[in-house]
Design a protein around this motif. Structure first.
Motif, PDB file in Angstrom:
ATOM      1  N   PRO A 121       0.839  -1.202   0.000  1.00 52.89           N
ATOM      2  CA  PRO A 121       0.000   0.000   0.000  1.00 52.89           C
ATOM      3  C   PRO A 121       0.878   1.257   0.000  1.00 52.89           C
ATOM      4  O   PRO A 121       1.879   1.323   0.694  1.00 52.89           O
ATOM      5  CB  PRO A 121      -0.787  -0.115   1.312  1.00 52.89           C
ATOM      6  N   GLY A 122       0.502   2.219  -0.812  1.00 45.30           N
ATOM      7  CA  GLY A 122       1.280   3.458  -0.903  1.00 45.30           C
ATOM      8  C   GLY A 122       2.360   3.431  -1.969  1.00 45.30           C
ATOM      9  O   GLY A 122       2.998   4.439  -2.241  1.00 45.30           O
ATOM     10  N   ILE A 123       2.587   2.270  -2.583  1.00 47.59           N
ATOM     11  CA  ILE A 123       3.573   2.156  -3.667  1.00 47.59           C
ATOM     12  C   ILE A 123       2.792   1.963  -4.967  1.00 47.59           C
ATOM     13  O   ILE A 123       2.032   1.020  -5.114  1.00 47.59           O
ATOM     14  CB  ILE A 123       4.519   0.963  -3.458  1.00 47.59           C
ATOM     15  N   SER A 124       2.985   2.877  -5.881  1.00 43.79           N
ATOM     16  CA  SER A 124       2.312   2.783  -7.177  1.00 43.79           C
ATOM     17  C   SER A 124       3.326   2.390  -8.250  1.00 43.79           C
ATOM     18  O   SER A 124       4.529   2.505  -8.034  1.00 43.79           O
ATOM     19  CB  SER A 124       1.680   4.137  -7.542  1.00 43.79           C
ATOM     20  N   PRO A 125       2.851   1.965  -9.407  1.00 41.44           N
ATOM     21  CA  PRO A 125       3.790   1.664 -10.498  1.00 41.44           C
ATOM     22  C   PRO A 125       4.648   2.879 -10.871  1.00 41.44           C
ATOM     23  O   PRO A 125       5.820   2.718 -11.197  1.00 41.44           O
ATOM     24  CB  PRO A 125       2.872   1.258 -11.657  1.00 41.44           C
ATOM     25  N   LEU A 126       4.080   4.066 -10.797  1.00 39.29           N
ATOM     26  CA  LEU A 126       4.866   5.266 -11.101  1.00 39.29           C
ATOM     27  C   LEU A 126       5.978   5.481 -10.082  1.00 39.29           C
ATOM     28  O   LEU A 126       7.080   5.894 -10.429  1.00 39.29           O
ATOM     29  CB  LEU A 126       3.961   6.496 -11.161  1.00 39.29           C
ATOM     30  N   THR A 127       5.694   5.175  -8.819  1.00 37.69           N
ATOM     31  CA  THR A 127       6.717   5.281  -7.780  1.00 37.69           C
ATOM     32  C   THR A 127       7.856   4.317  -8.066  1.00 37.69           C
ATOM     33  O   THR A 127       9.025   4.673  -7.943  1.00 37.69           O
ATOM     34  CB  THR A 127       6.113   4.970  -6.389  1.00 37.69           C
ATOM     35  N   LEU A 128       7.516   3.086  -8.477  1.00 30.02           N
ATOM     36  CA  LEU A 128       8.546   2.106  -8.812  1.00 30.02           C
ATOM     37  C   LEU A 128       9.384   2.561  -9.997  1.00 30.02           C
ATOM     38  O   LEU A 128      10.605   2.389 -10.004  1.00 30.02           O
ATOM     39  CB  LEU A 128       7.920   0.746  -9.126  1.00 30.02           C
TER      40      LEU A 128
END
Length: 161
Positions: free
Chosen positions: A110-117
């Motif tokens: 939770p809180g990690i999006s594909p964009l963050t990765l």
């Protein structure tokens, strides 16, 4: 307690001791296993927070055959959870260096999006990554053992990265 009951209890304890000591010895054998290389064979994104992947893994196994029936864990970067993974059951041939296809389901924390990765990928350093792993496996013909390891450096597991 009767003589027969005492003998049965002692025999049962002896069998349990032999099985447990054999299993522990076999688990010590897997310390020398090395992951030589791995590559992604396929990756399919499922929504915004999960994916399925198939990895080709080259494993150098000087121990007996290993049958992994359950493996899951959490991947961390700098102490923050990136996501969880579950590996499909697989076998590793004993006393060989062999390539194995391993299926994996990945779910972002939770809180990690594909964009963050994707933004992390620019300055990604595998030295910052650790993982907690739970594995249930059978070495040779021994009984299955469950093993939980915490804080394993990913760099230590994967040579050559």
């Amino acid at each position: 307690m009767g003589k027969k009951t005492t003998c049965r209890i002692l025999a049962f304890m002896a069998v349990c001791t032999i099985l447990c000591s054999t299993g522990c010895t076999n688990l010590k054998d897997i310390r020398n296993i090395r992951i030589e290389s791995f590559s992604i064979k396929s990756l399919s994104i499922k929504g915004l927070d999960s994916a399925d992947a198939v990895f080709e893994v080259c494993v150098d196994n000087p121990a007996k055959d290993i049958a992994v029936s359950y493996l899951d864990g959490v991947l961390y970067r700098s102490g923050k959870a990136l996501g969880t993974f579950t590996i499909a059951p697989f076998d590793i041939e004993g006393r060989s260096s062999d390539r194995t296809d391993v299926g994996c389901s990945i779910r972002l924390a939770p809180g990690i999006s594909p964009l963050t990765l994707m933004s992390m990928a620019r300055d990604f350093d595998i030295s910052d990554c650790t993982m907690d792993v739970t594995v249930r496996a059978r070495v040779g013909k021994s009984p299955q053992k469950k093993l939980t390891l915490k804080g394993i450096p990913v760099k230590r597991l994967i040579n050559g990265l």
